[in-house]
Design an enzyme around this catalytic site. Structure first.
Site, PDB file in Angstrom:
ATOM      1  N   LYS A  22       0.824  -1.213   0.000  1.00 16.17           N
ATOM      2  CA  LYS A  22       0.000   0.000   0.000  1.00 16.17           C
ATOM      3  C   LYS A  22       0.855   1.260   0.000  1.00 16.17           C
ATOM      4  CE  LYS A  22      -3.044   2.566   3.176  1.00 16.17           C
ATOM      5  NZ  LYS A  22      -2.144   3.493   3.863  1.00 16.17           N
ATOM      6  N   ASN A  23       1.827   1.330   0.912  1.00 17.85           N
ATOM      7  CA  ASN A  23       2.606   2.563   1.055  1.00 17.85           C
ATOM      8  C   ASN A  23       3.462   2.853  -0.169  1.00 17.85           C
ATOM      9  OD1 ASN A  23       1.480   2.978   3.549  1.00 17.85           O
ATOM     10  ND2 ASN A  23       3.174   2.093   4.692  1.00 17.85           N
ATOM     11  N   ARG A  97      -4.916  10.766   2.918  1.00 20.93           N
ATOM     12  CA  ARG A  97      -3.658  11.414   3.274  1.00 20.93           C
ATOM     13  C   ARG A  97      -2.612  11.268   2.173  1.00 20.93           C
ATOM     14  NH1 ARG A  97      -1.764  13.872   7.429  1.00 20.93           N
ATOM     15  NH2 ARG A  97       0.482  14.145   7.575  1.00 20.93           N
ATOM     16  N   ASP A 121      -5.633   8.152   8.922  1.00 19.44           N
ATOM     17  CA  ASP A 121      -5.840   7.585  10.249  1.00 19.44           C
ATOM     18  C   ASP A 121      -5.793   8.647  11.342  1.00 19.44           C
ATOM     19  OD1 ASP A 121      -6.114   4.964   9.478  1.00 19.44           O
ATOM     20  OD2 ASP A 121      -3.973   4.568   9.511  1.00 19.44           O
ATOM     21  N   ASP A 320       4.173   0.688  11.805  1.00 18.72           N
ATOM     22  CA  ASP A 320       2.905   0.094  11.382  1.00 18.72           C
ATOM     23  C   ASP A 320       2.694  -1.319  11.920  1.00 18.72           C
ATOM     24  OD1 ASP A 320       2.058   2.311  10.029  1.00 18.72           O
ATOM     25  OD2 ASP A 320       2.641   1.612   8.046  1.00 18.72           O
ATOM     26  N   MET A 342       6.504   7.331  17.325  1.00 13.98           N
ATOM     27  CA  MET A 342       6.166   8.277  16.263  1.00 13.98           C
ATOM     28  C   MET A 342       4.772   8.884  16.386  1.00 13.98           C
ATOM     29  SD  MET A 342       7.982   6.713  12.881  1.00 13.98           S
ATOM     30  CE  MET A 342       9.690   6.156  12.923  1.00 13.98           C
TER      31      MET A 342
END
Length: 437
Positions: A22-23, A97, A121, A320, A342
């Site tokens: 996904k990223n 985002r 998110d 993640d 983070m």
């Protein structure tokens, strides 16, 4: 809102193929805006966030052709910049985002880029300063419409290469700045750049298109600007977060699972971090084999102190997967401290696990101590709401290991990051039903 109904307590068995990352997909798709030539991308995951970005690209005038499952051709030879000023874009861009990463390519190629304040998110503050400070260093003018919460950068005379030290090693920030810099005049040096495999993939793709980026894989990138870029064919890596999710699922359900074609060389600390939790996993070619384990014991440090699992910029452990690690530890033998550095709200889903019987002490917004049950008592089924993608998959794993039938609402959050997850889990024996409201 959609709902998952999960009958827990069943052991799973079989093979599962990870989806495309996904990223990486969100970065790679934005890069098609850098050239009027055709770009072919393979292994695109069919998930909500990626599909939203493809819709935005289509509304921008990019010609999109589906060539096969997960394989698309993109041609940005007639981009409609007026869409950026439309109400439709304000609505679509603010809900994703990842849409922030269209700004760099548009700024580089057309001299301007705009974005509504992005969503995503609700896991704490996620600043955009790194992106825009980078654009400003390259010579762009920044503007912000406070009433409409709309950001913009303009560089009618083009961008100029420069030296910059990023205030944080932001993956999306680095990606955005790199995409802007490849068409800037002169040389751009980026220090404290992110170097995640997905960012490396973006740089490799841009180089295949004719860019001149050196230092790929390090935190010092040097980019010699070129006048134009051409087309290429690029294949997206398997999703390391999904791979980590399946390792956690196998451990929690005491199942024998093989994860296929994982690209071992791009997994970094992920396998070793799960091994520290006592989980056995074997490398078989490019697959991960996880045997069924009756229990797994967390390793302490040499001096006997409690293990800490913390996130860090690559090559550190990815943030993640901390939610997955936390859930896995609820049934481990031993205790662990989870330190989410983070994001300050990402651990707030632990109250749902505590309701299920997990022993977790939330120390503060960033840290939680987990005391494992060692399967001496099962988690109890309950009704939950998925607050974000990673918490959602963690709760789903907890439900699959729990005794009884659980319900998870707001599963659209899970669908944002995981492709056909209910179908794929049913294929290895999970009792999961999707209910649409």
């Amino acid at each position: 809102m959609g709902t998952f109904q999960i009958e827990g307590g069943h052991r799973l068995q079989g093979e599962i193929q990870p989806q495309g990352a996904k990223n990486e997909a969100l970065q790679i798709l934005c890069a098609v805006l850098l050239t009027p030539d055709e770009v072919i991308i393979e292994n695109i995951p069919n998930i909500r966030d990626v599909n939203k970005l493809i819709t935005i690209l289509g509304n921008l005038g990019v010609k999109i052709q589906k060539l096969g499952e997960g394989r698309y051709a993109f041609k940005a030879d007639d981009v409609n910049l007026k869409y950026l000023e439309s109400e439709l874009f304000k609505e679509e861009g603010s809900s994703l985002r990842g849409s922030i990463m269209i700004v760099g390519p548009l700024l580089a190629r057309f001299g301007k880029g705009y974005i509504p304040r992005p969503g995503g998110d609700k896991i704490g503050r996620r600043r955009l300063d790194t992106h825009f400070e980078g654009f400003i260093r390259l010579g762009a003018n920044f503007r912000y419409n406070k009433e409409e919460r709309f950001y913009g950068v303009e560089a009618p005379d083009g961008l100029e290469g420069t030296y910059m030290l990023l205030d944080q090693a932001s993956v999306t920030g680095t990606a955005n700045i790199v995409m802007a810099a490849v068409l800037a005049k002169g040389t751009t040096t980026i220090y404290n750049a992110a170097c995640e495999p997905y960012l490396q993939q973006l740089c490799k793709m841009l180089n295949a298109m004719g860019a001149k980026i050196s230092g790929v894989g390090s935190n010092l990138l040097v980019i010699e600007g070129v006048e134009s870029l051409g087309g290429c064919t690029h294949r997206i890596l398997p999703d390391m977060i999904e791979i980590g999710s399946w390792i956690g699922l196998a451990a929690m359900t005491r199942s024998e699972i093989t994860i296929k074609n994982v690209s071992w060389e791009n997994l970094g600390l992920i396998p070793d971090t799960f091994r520290k939790l006592g989980i056995k996993l074997e490398k078989k070619g490019d697959d991960i084999f996880i045997p069924a384990q009756e229990s797994y014991e967390i390793q302490g440090y040499i001096d006997g102190s409690i293990l800490t699992v913390a996130d860090a910029p690559w090559p550190g452990f990815t943030p993640d997967l901390l939610s997955i690690v936390l859930v896995v530890c609820t049934q481990a033998k031993g205790s662990v401290l989870i330190h989410q550095k983070m994001f300050e709200s990402r651990l707030f889903f632990v109250d749902k696990l505590i309701d299920m019987g997990a022993k977790i002490i939330l120390c503060d917004p960033h840290r939680a101590t987990v005391i494992g049950h060692d399967f001496q008592s099962s988690l109890k089924a309950t009704t939950m709401v998925s607050p974000d993608i990673r918490a959602g998959i963690s709760l789903l794993i907890a439900a699959l290991s729990a005794k009884g039938t659980s319900t998870i609402n707001n599963i659209e959050q899970i669908d944002r990051g995981y492709e056909r997850i209910d179908e794929r889990l049913r294929a290895i024996g999970a009792k999961i039903t999707r209910l649409n409201s």
